[in-house]
Enzyme design. Structure first.
Site, mmCIF file in Angstrom:
data_model
loop_
_atom_site.group_PDB
_atom_site.id
_atom_site.type_symbol
_atom_site.label_atom_id
_atom_site.label_comp_id
_atom_site.label_asym_id
_atom_site.label_seq_id
_atom_site.Cartn_x
_atom_site.Cartn_y
_atom_site.Cartn_z
ATOM 1 N N GLY A 80 0.802 -1.220 0.000
ATOM 2 C CA GLY A 80 0.000 0.000 0.000
ATOM 3 C C GLY A 80 0.831 1.264 0.000
ATOM 4 O O GLY A 80 0.471 2.258 -0.647
ATOM 5 N N THR A 81 1.935 1.258 0.704
ATOM 6 C CA THR A 81 2.768 2.463 0.768
ATOM 7 C C THR A 81 3.333 2.816 -0.596
ATOM 8 O O THR A 81 3.293 3.977 -1.020
ATOM 9 C CB THR A 81 3.902 2.270 1.787
ATOM 10 O OG1 THR A 81 3.338 2.151 3.101
ATOM 11 C CG2 THR A 81 4.867 3.448 1.768
ATOM 12 N N ASN B 183 -8.176 3.890 8.788
ATOM 13 C CA ASN B 183 -7.575 2.715 9.420
ATOM 14 C C ASN B 183 -7.742 2.690 10.924
ATOM 15 O O ASN B 183 -7.696 1.627 11.548
ATOM 16 C CB ASN B 183 -6.081 2.649 9.079
ATOM 17 C CG ASN B 183 -5.366 3.956 9.339
ATOM 18 O OD1 ASN B 183 -5.733 4.991 8.792
ATOM 19 N ND2 ASN B 183 -4.336 3.937 10.160
ATOM 20 N N THR C 54 11.721 -7.263 -11.456
ATOM 21 C CA THR C 54 11.165 -8.601 -11.693
ATOM 22 C C THR C 54 10.006 -8.871 -10.748
ATOM 23 O O THR C 54 10.089 -8.618 -9.549
ATOM 24 C CB THR C 54 12.253 -9.673 -11.490
ATOM 25 O OG1 THR C 54 13.321 -9.415 -12.398
ATOM 26 C CG2 THR C 54 11.700 -11.062 -11.739
ATOM 27 N N HIS D 82 -1.587 -7.443 2.669
ATOM 28 C CA HIS D 82 -1.634 -8.024 4.015
ATOM 29 C C HIS D 82 -2.842 -7.585 4.818
ATOM 30 O O HIS D 82 -3.048 -8.060 5.934
ATOM 31 C CB HIS D 82 -0.342 -7.720 4.778
ATOM 32 C CG HIS D 82 -0.213 -6.312 5.263
ATOM 33 N ND1 HIS D 82 -0.343 -5.969 6.590
ATOM 34 C CD2 HIS D 82 0.049 -5.168 4.602
ATOM 35 C CE1 HIS D 82 -0.173 -4.672 6.725
ATOM 36 N NE2 HIS D 82 0.065 -4.159 5.533
ATOM 37 N N GLN E 165 -7.532 -0.279 3.729
ATOM 38 C CA GLN E 165 -8.377 -0.838 4.783
ATOM 39 C C GLN E 165 -9.736 -1.291 4.281
ATOM 40 O O GLN E 165 -10.383 -2.126 4.916
ATOM 41 C CB GLN E 165 -8.568 0.190 5.908
ATOM 42 C CG GLN E 165 -7.368 0.356 6.815
ATOM 43 C CD GLN E 165 -7.044 -0.907 7.606
ATOM 44 O OE1 GLN E 165 -7.845 -1.819 7.716
ATOM 45 N NE2 GLN E 165 -5.836 -0.950 8.147
ATOM 46 N N CYS F 278 1.199 1.308 13.430
ATOM 47 C CA CYS F 278 2.544 1.844 13.250
ATOM 48 C C CYS F 278 2.894 2.900 14.291
ATOM 49 O O CYS F 278 4.006 3.384 14.327
ATOM 50 C CB CYS F 278 2.701 2.429 11.852
ATOM 51 S SG CYS F 278 1.369 3.496 11.322
#
Length: 734
Positions: free
Chosen positions: A71-72, A151, A237, A201, A179, A323
């Site tokens: 996501g970042t 979030n 890749t 994730h 989210q 975080c």
């Protein structure tokens, strides 16, 4: 003990079906998708299948999906890509004040390149107002980035309405869907967005994989440069293994979107009702209806969130966004929502998932209610003893601070102390005019009284060891002045309604045994009831008035001897988070409870010009006090510094106590760190508890002193630097 997991917004486990889909690409199919042989063809087909699975969930064409690392990266690519591609058209971007740092920090970064950012306020539910967006639009507006759902509190933003508002205005629209995707409908056509970020994730795929929806026809300046992978949009890749996992996770989410959402809501609402029944004064954050079905942000009045979480042995949750779990600051989201401070500081985010059950919710609620009541003031009838065997107690779970790392920020403390009146008693030989940690009062021509006080929260889990460490820390200030301790007094803060008195007994016993080792007695003290356990000592000592060693007096040419290794703040934080092996926990406790007595006694055999001990302000904080007071500049040799094993590794992993960050902010203007990384800078400022002595003396005498220390078994002792010239106390790190 397996905790009940209520932190699905932080991350989700990998679904079994996802792991099964990935396994062949771990064991058998390893080809590069860019290769034209059969090995490459198999993985290329797998990547394209996954792209179609992601596209199906988002309701777009497969060609509009680009795989990223998460996501970042997706947010960075979307926002920077639009900004730099369209810089000639305009320089204005609109976002909200409740965005994730992966959006907010990108916008702050773009300000350095001349972009103007409007950070819109939100209402009490954390939702942006359409009128505010309309009023913020300028002719130079090129992008609006508003998250789909928050979030922390789960509030869902009016994305489709915003899209309608800006239709035909030539403004690109990005939404962070990390989210929301997999929890609520996230069809990009229905939402009307040009770009949407996805994080694997968050929906039962692995960490380190994500995707960005880029509407056909939207052009971005590339973020990753290299070969022409991903339609020449994202070089590198392809991460085939995790792309396959993301595709399968999206397929599962799409198939069971309504079923999963119903389950999330059922478990979330049951937990909420149970908490309300037991704690009627709690506050729900976020919109009651317009929020993610799994998200429950609750504020517990007059309770500190991290302390509550630490005491929840059977429940895993987050204080605000995951975080920021180590921070005790009010989150930016709660500040933007104007949540009152007494509620905001006690905010916990619970988030349910596929593995949540009603039975678990009931069990979790029982523990949350019991612990919260024990922490709430004026609730004596609700305070209970949840633990009676001291062997079960982990003291660090009863505090949000750790040892000397919980000190008041030095810059704030310094400002307050400057307001106090000066002392003019001629018998005060050392007072507030210096940064020494002890005061000296002249009794007669041959004798002076040295006195110091230290007081802090648990640095280790074992009560006995905590008492011993606190005593060693308090005695250290006496030893640093070259004095001989004569007696001590206890000072205690203790949550008698939360912890059994046997814990206090162990703390006092540990301190008493350490005092005995120092050759003194503990003659009494003072106690108060306190929500956190705290312990310290007032220590008195004696010294000849002419033999006082201060933290001022270092001379050009002197070298610095450090007698103990660094890293206790970092390692104590790692221990609290369960990251240290038992043998290192034992070593850490032994090091911190080790007296500076021998180092001090050996020091008296030499002509010492200045000395201090290294504690809460860190090595550089205490050294700066010495250099400024001595009006000498100094050079430190980083490679010579001793660190306790694993301290550097834990610091690299970001395990840093809050006090260490404060220390760095305080000293950095007087330090030349050269090319040293921020991690190294933080290690030099790490808040120590019961650290070593920092001794300034001539180079020849330092060599002999060092030999004496090594012969006495103080193996960590080392020369770490040299005073180079007269100056304002500047410190250079080589």
């Amino acid at each position: 003990m397996n905790q009940i997991y209520l932190d699905y917004n932080a991350t989700t486990p990998i679904a079994k079906e996802v792991a099964d889909a990935m396994r062949p690409f771990l064991d058998d199919y390893f080809g590069n998708p860019s290769s034209v042989h059969s090995y490459g063809v198999k993985t290329k087909l797998a990547v394209e299948k996954a792209r179609a699975q992601v596209a199906e969930l988002l309701g777009c064409d497969a060609s509009e999906i680009v795989f990223t690392s998460g996501g970042t990266e997706s947010n960075n690519y979307a926002i920077k890509g639009i900004a730099f591609e369209n810089q000639k058209k305009g320089n204005h971007i609109i976002t909200s004040s409740v965005e994730h740092p992966a959006v907010f920090e990108v916008c702050k970064y773009l300000e350095r390149f001349g972009f103007e950012i409007s950070y819109l306020p939100v209402d009490e539910y954390g939702i942006v107002r359409l009128l505010d967006i309309e009023n913020a639009i300028r002719p130079s507006t090129i992008l609006i980035s508003i998250m789909h759902a928050n979030n922390e509190v789960g509030s869902i933003q009016p994305i489709a309405e915003i899209a309608d508002l800006i239709k035909d205005k030539g403004i690109f629209f990005h939404t962070d869907g990390a989210q929301s995707i997999g929890k609520i409908s996230s069809n990009v056509k229905d939402l009307g967005v040009d770009l949407m970020s996805l994080a694997g994730h968050k929906l039962y795929a692995p960490k380190g994989i994500g995707a960005l929806y880029i509407k056909d026809g939207v052009r971005l300046e590339k973020l990753m440069h290299g070969a022409d992978h991903e339609q020449n949009l994202r070089a590198g890749t392809e991460n085939v293994l995790e792309i396959v996992g993301l595709g399968k996770a999206c397929e599962l989410a799409n198939e069971k979107l309504e079923e999963n959402a119903k389950h999330y809501k059922e478990t979330r609402d049951y937990l909420h009702q149970l908490l309300l029944d037991g704690l009627p004064n709690i506050k729900l954050n976020g919109h009651k209806q317009k929020r993610l079905p799994n998200t429950l942000s609750i504020s517990f009045p007059q309770v500190e969130a991290n302390t509550l979480i630490d005491r929840l042995e059977g429940v895993a949750a987050s204080a605000g966004a995951a975080c920021h779990s180590e921070s005790i600051d009010v989150s930016a989201v709660l500040e933007a929502m104007l949540v009152p401070l007494e509620y905001a500081m006690g905010t916990i985010r619970f988030s349910t998932g596929r593995g949540s059950s009603l039975v678990d919710m009931k069990k979790a609620a029982e523990e949350i209610i019991a612990v919260a009541k024990s922490l709430m003031p004026d609730q004596e009838e609700n305070k209970i003893l949840t633990v009676k065997d001291t062997k079960e107690i982990k003291l660090t779970h009863y505090t949000h601070g750790l040892g000397c790392a919980c000190k008041i920020e030095p810059q704030k403390l310094e400002a307050v102390l400057k307001t106090l009146p000066r002392v003019f008693d001629p018998n005060v030989l050392v007072g507030t005019e210096t940064s020494d940690d002890a005061t000296v009062y002249k009794l007669n021509e041959d004798l002076a009284l040295v006195q110091t006080l230290d007081f802090f929260t648990p640095i280790v889990d074992d009560p006995y060891q905590f008492g011993a460490i606190a005593a060693a820390n308090a005695l250290s200030d006496i030893y640093a002045m070259g004095a001989k301790p004569i007696f001590a007094l206890n000072i205690v803060g203790f949550p008698e309604s939360t912890l059994p008195m046997s814990v206090l007994e162990e703390i006092l016993k540990g301190a008493s045994d350490k005092a005995t080792e120092a050759g003194i007695s503990v003659l009494g003290g003072h106690t108060i009831e306190d929500p956190e356990p705290k312990y310290g000592m007032v220590v008195s000592g004696l010294i000849h008035p002419d033999k006082i060693i201060r933290n001022t007096g270092a001379k050009v040419g002197d070298v610095l001897v450090l007698t103990k290794a660094l890293g206790t703040g970092v390692l104590s934080t790692a221990m609290k988070r369960g990251l240290l092996a038992d043998d290192l926990i034992s070593e850490l406790g032994n090091r911190m409870s080790w007296l500076n007595k021998t180092a001090s006694e050996l020091m008296l055999n030499y002509e010492v010009h200045a000395c201090t001990d290294v504690t809460g302000f860190g090595l550089l904080g205490h050294l700066r006090e010495m250099t400024v007071a001595s009006e000498c500049d100094v050079t430190l040799e980083f490679d010579q510094l001793p660190f306790i094993r694993e301290a550097k590794a834990m610091a690299t992993a970001g395990i840093i106590p809050g006090g260490t960050f404060n220390n760095l902010e305080y000293v950095k203007k007087d330090i030349d760190f050269g090319s040293h990384t921020r991690t190294n800078q933080l290690l030099l400022c790490d808040a120590q508890t019961s650290g070593g002595l920092l001794v300034a003396l001539s180079e020849n005498q330092a060599t002999n002193y060092l030999n004496d220390l090594h012969l006495a078994g103080i193996d960590d002792a080392v020369i770490i630097g040299k005073f180079t010239s007269k100056g304002k106390g500047f410190i250079k790190i080589n």
